[in-house]
Design a protein around this motif. Structure first.
Motif, short mmCIF file in Angstrom:
data_model
loop_
_atom_site.label_atom_id
_atom_site.label_comp_id
_atom_site.label_asym_id
_atom_site.label_seq_id
_atom_site.Cartn_x
_atom_site.Cartn_y
_atom_site.Cartn_z
N LYS A 72 61.79 40.15 23.03
CA LYS A 72 61.16 41.52 23.47
C LYS A 72 60.13 41.59 24.67
CE LYS A 72 61.98 44.17 19.26
NZ LYS A 72 61.24 44.91 18.08
N LYS A 75 62.00 40.64 27.81
CA LYS A 75 62.59 41.71 28.34
C LYS A 75 61.75 42.45 29.19
CE LYS A 75 66.29 42.18 24.80
NZ LYS A 75 67.05 42.91 23.88
N ARG A 76 60.40 42.58 28.49
CA ARG A 76 59.48 43.40 29.37
C ARG A 76 59.12 42.66 30.50
NH1 ARG A 76 57.16 43.87 23.99
NH2 ARG A 76 55.79 42.27 24.36
N LEU A 78 61.25 40.87 32.45
CA LEU A 78 62.32 41.00 33.35
C LEU A 78 62.28 42.49 33.99
CD1 LEU A 78 65.19 39.05 31.34
CD2 LEU A 78 63.98 38.53 33.45
N ARG A 79 62.00 43.35 33.05
CA ARG A 79 61.87 44.69 33.34
C ARG A 79 60.72 44.99 34.84
NH1 ARG A 79 62.93 46.38 28.33
NH2 ARG A 79 60.91 46.55 27.66
N SER A 80 59.64 44.31 34.64
CA SER A 80 58.42 44.40 35.48
C SER A 80 59.01 43.60 36.72
CB SER A 80 57.39 43.74 35.13
OG SER A 80 57.56 42.36 34.82
N GLU A 81 60.05 43.01 36.92
CA GLU A 81 60.72 42.22 38.17
C GLU A 81 59.48 41.41 38.93
OE1 GLU A 81 62.54 45.58 40.43
OE2 GLU A 81 64.30 45.62 39.12
N THR A 167 63.77 32.66 33.41
CA THR A 167 64.25 33.59 34.22
C THR A 167 65.59 33.10 34.80
OG1 THR A 167 62.43 34.90 34.53
CG2 THR A 167 63.99 35.06 36.38
N TRP A 171 69.37 34.27 34.23
CA TRP A 171 70.24 34.63 35.61
C TRP A 171 71.45 33.85 35.46
CZ3 TRP A 171 72.61 32.26 39.50
CH2 TRP A 171 73.10 32.87 40.51
N ASN A 174 73.89 35.12 32.80
CA ASN A 174 74.54 36.55 32.94
C ASN A 174 75.34 36.70 34.16
OD1 ASN A 174 72.94 37.64 31.15
ND2 ASN A 174 71.13 38.29 32.30
#
Length: 212
Positions: A72, A75-76, A78-81, A167, A171, A174
């Motif tokens: 989790k 994921k946070r 990654l969302r913040s980029e 990261t 990547w 994915n």
């Protein structure tokens, strides 16, 4: 029995490796020999003061991309980029950064000057790839490895800031390009991301199935 390689382009059967995975000694780091090695579940691992040593461990630490676990907290992140990810833009820089990392149980870097040159050649011929992670135009993490069929044989990764190497691995998973990522060396953080041990037989079976 450890086999001594000569100029002939061949390796003994991987199942003849010693208990620690050591299979053969000698040979060279030519592109053809390296590709033959990876296609058969063998990789070089040695220090500057040693001859070339070739390994095929009884078990492999691998990650199936569909089994990837992202926490989790990650994921946070990654969302913040916070990062920008590229591939194959500065392969040699990634290898140089990884060369400062020591593998457990080995003194000094295992990424010798000869190894750097050999993998740079593999990269120039399209067989080795890097993933780069950037923060404010600074290279802060990444990984590199060799692909054979649908398997990515990871050689090393590095991180200069938290979560940068994770990261890069996420990547890579994915992309959908690979059915298996060979992590080689066990680490707790890779295990937490879904990596696990499989037998050499299972690993080579995947290799041969995806390169057939």
């Amino acid at each position: 029995m450890i086999f001594r390689l000569d100029e002939r382009l061949l390796f003994p059967a991987p199942e003849l490796a010693e208990e620690d995975g050591l299979l053969a000694i000698g040979g060279d780091l030519s592109t053809d020999r390296l590709l033959l090695a990876y296609q058969n579940g063998i990789f070089p691992w040695y220090s500057d003061d040693e001859p070339i040593l070739w390994y095929s461990p009884h078990e492999r630490f691998v990650l199936y991309p569909q089994e990837l676990k992202i926490s989790k907290s990650m994921k946070r992140v990654l969302r913040s980029e916070p990062f920008r990810v590229t591939t194959n833009t500065c392969f040699n820089d990634v290898v140089a950064a990884c060369s400062s990392i020591q593998r457990e149980g080995q003194d000094g870097t295992w990424i010798t000057d000869d190894m750097k040159a050999a993998y740079a050649k593999l990269h120039s011929e399209g067989h080795a790839h890097s993933v780069e992670v950037w923060q404010d135009d600074r290279l802060v993490g990444g990984l590199y490895g060799v692909h054979t069929g649908d398997v990515f044989c990871g050689e090393s990764m590095f991180s200069r800031v938290s979560n940068a190497s994770k990261t890069a691995l996420i990547w890579l998973c994915n992309t959908g390009r690979y059915k298996l990522i060979d992590c080689q060396v066990y680490t707790e953080h890779l295990e937490s991301m879904g990596a696990r041990m499989i037998s050499r037989e299972e690993y080579i079976g995947v290799l041969h199935k995806t390169t057939a």
